[in-house]
Motif scaffolding. Structure first.
Motif, short mmCIF file in Angstrom:
data_model
loop_
_atom_site.label_atom_id
_atom_site.label_comp_id
_atom_site.label_asym_id
_atom_site.label_seq_id
_atom_site.Cartn_x
_atom_site.Cartn_y
_atom_site.Cartn_z
N MET A 222 -3.20 -14.68 3.41
CA MET A 222 -2.42 -13.56 3.92
C MET A 222 -1.82 -13.95 5.29
O MET A 222 -0.64 -13.70 5.55
N GLU A 259 1.61 -4.60 2.32
CA GLU A 259 0.17 -4.77 2.06
C GLU A 259 -0.07 -5.23 0.63
O GLU A 259 -0.88 -6.12 0.36
N LEU A 262 0.94 -8.92 0.33
CA LEU A 262 -0.02 -9.85 0.93
C LEU A 262 -1.32 -9.92 0.13
O LEU A 262 -1.88 -11.00 -0.08
N ARG A 263 -1.79 -8.77 -0.34
CA ARG A 263 -3.04 -8.80 -1.12
C ARG A 263 -2.85 -9.59 -2.41
O ARG A 263 -3.72 -10.35 -2.83
N ILE B 185 2.57 -4.37 10.62
CA ILE B 185 1.67 -3.78 9.63
C ILE B 185 0.91 -4.89 8.91
O ILE B 185 -0.29 -4.77 8.64
N ALA B 186 1.60 -5.97 8.62
CA ALA B 186 0.98 -7.10 7.92
C ALA B 186 -0.21 -7.64 8.71
O ALA B 186 -1.29 -7.87 8.14
N GLU B 189 -3.04 -5.27 8.51
CA GLU B 189 -3.65 -5.27 7.18
C GLU B 189 -4.59 -6.47 7.00
O GLU B 189 -5.69 -6.34 6.46
N VAL B 190 -4.18 -7.64 7.46
CA VAL B 190 -5.04 -8.82 7.35
C VAL B 190 -6.34 -8.58 8.14
O VAL B 190 -7.44 -8.88 7.66
#
Lengths: 361, 361
Positions: A222, A259, A262-263, B185-186, B189-190
């Motif tokens: 990520m 999100e 990336l997940r 946001i990325a 989130e990580v």
């Protein structure tokens, strides 16, 4: 323009130990590689393609019976393509420490009979290049028409020109840098910490426990994907787009499209990539710094892989009165744009290989 | 210029439920706060200071018997300082969901008798502001001379001016943005994934297990520190500096100074910060987007907290014929420069508060 079609990996075993930069050595090892096109009689038309972080020897073509198995630079390499396999004999090679076939941490250490795991020696860009040079020896290729690579692959191309200047006529280094910046190293370090602190890592000997440190690999990937995409590209592609019409007000559910992306990338990567390999390859990136051996001349650093970093290289080469061409192409997609088939970019590479082909005749 | 000296936190309990943006509500809650200076007779000289991610109500002064306990904005606030406590009554308040005293995930849920843990409702910037407004009610302050905050604190200041325009005369939003970009946001989130996939997280109910998901917190904090420092600042401070004279060739040992810095920051943070709080606060950052209620007028986004993002805010305010001043200060240190005592920055804030003080008399 066609694909090179179905390809088959080959492998070459080396019984002679390889001395590494660290002072350690690999007692024996195997390199997996692929070739496309035909080596000419003068053995002068070979082009070596070096891979970056998560790629391999499978550069072009497809594997029999496997859908979506195109090589990672298939858009560049093939009959009639920019790197034309009707003219060139192209070699893709998997680097030492990888998890795609060449000797790596999951293989047996001949000294112990157990998998290397965390005991696999740290390899550097220079070590990879030395191992690649031996593969050329085995293939009977004295001099390459060119070495080409992007990102970490570009670092290998640069290293080739420093270590074996007589063995290549051209060096094509795309989207690369003379070394990583502090911020680049920082991201690599966070990714590594995520992996080695995953309880399933077991100090790098997870093979024996039948587990994989997937949590760490997901986080590492990520982070990687954030750095591969430019700010602007991520904004254009995802922005603040949400999965639902209204927020769910949850800290753990997916709310934003970025999100979800990336997940997905993290999950996919954790299914196929080896954690020890990730540590080794990011470390090779960190260490690469050819200027260290030359009083640090290139070492004033900004963001890696930016045009500024490439221009540093060009300046260093011009300072030494080398024959160098430099092309800067606007690429809003960020670092990974070197893998895309931008028309201007491929036209440039095509012209470059056209010139190389002329002298190869 | 002096310190405000020794200070003592106070707390205020609210028995009236607080309705949250999510539709949930907090049955009752406590806010911890500190005050410096004296509320004037007209009750017109109060300045509210809103905190960012990992700060608290402890904005200025020190705690008795604790060395190095200066508040996080002590360089700005005190007798004779830019925000002069001889003139203003300054209030620092800890937000809901925090781990520094106000009601948060580690406190008992009155409905269950067990710690909230992951069951603590998701709170937004607007919820924080609503709770802060009730604290002002309790303190008998109808209208603030100003609200000030940096980063996430600046978002609260902006939200104040939208939700309670009659209750503040000035809004000072520093190093802030109308919303986070996809890349911001990325990173959040990580960081959250690193925390929630740490086996010690136990679905957010780690208090009951007597453990703390420190591995995840460390990684989260390391990511945070990369984003707080600008590329250039990191390069200037650490560059490619190594701990030893020559490389150790290790994937897990510290080789580069930047690694040492990040690990230290990660370790320190994991010792005192609550994981559920980290999830809640980063989520509040993600959600903040006041333009969402106004047809998304501000939502074309670049990098958060950059001057471009601030100028978006200024433009939106000018479009509405609001009285707005904008100052852009070159700060090579990156986002966290709002906490430093840059002379030009503090001179600007001093002038700003001088003007506010004049009308307050």
């Amino acid at each position: 323009m066609h694909s090179v079609g179905q390809v088959t990996p080959q492998s070459q075993h080396f019984a002679q130990p390889l001395a590494l930069q660290s002072g350690a050595s690999l007692r024996d090892y195997t390199l997996v590689y692929e070739t496309y096109g035909t080596l000419n009689e003068a053995r002068s038309n070979a082009v070596l393609v070096c891979h970056a972080l998560n790629a391999s020897h499978h550069v072009a073509g497809t594997y029999a019976g496997q859908v979506n198995s195109e090589g990672w630079w298939d858009n560049l390499i093939g009959p009639g393509k920019a790197l034309d396999t009707n003219r060139f004999f192209v070699i893709g090679v998997n680097n030492l420490g990888s998890c795609f076939g060449s000797t790596g941490p999951m293989h047996l250490n001949p000294d112990t009979g157990a998998p290397y795991g965390a005991g696999f020696p740290v390899v550097t860009v220079e070590d990879w290049v030395d191992a690649q040079a031996r593969l050329l020896d085995a293939l009977g290729i004295e001099q390459l028409a060119a070495v080409i690579g992007g990102s970490l692959g570009g670092m290998q191309a640069l290293s080739w020109s420093l270590r074996y200047p007589q063995r290549l006529r051209h060096c094509i280094a795309v989207a690369t840098a003379p070394n990583l910046s502090a911020q680049n190293i920082a991201f690599n370090e966070v990714a590594r910490r995520a992996i080695v602190t995953d309880p399933d890592f077991h100090g790098g000997h997870y093979y024996a426990h039948g587990v994989v440190p997937k949590r760490g690999l997901r986080v590492a990937r990520m982070i990687g994907h954030i750095t591969y995409l430019s700010d602007d590209a991520m904004e254009a592609k995802f922005g603040r787009g949400m999965k639902g019409a209204t927020p769910n007000y949850s800290t753990q559910d997916i709310e934003f499209e970025i999100e979800s992306y990336l997940r997905y990338q993290g999950d996919k990567f954790s299914e196929y990539f080896d954690a020890n390999t990730y540590l080794l390859i990011t470390r090779a990136l960190d260490y690469f710094d050819p200027a260290r051996d030359f009083d640090g001349d290139l070492s004033a650093a900004f963001a890696a892989f930016s045009p500024e970093r490439s221009r540093e290289l060009v300046k260093a080469l011009l300072d030494n009165r080398r024959d160098v061409s430099y092309a800067e192409i606007e690429a809003p997609h960020g670092h990974d744009a070197f893998l895309l088939d931008d028309a201007r970019y491929h036209a440039l590479l095509r012209a470059c290989f056209d010139n190389i082909a002329k002298e190869t005749k």
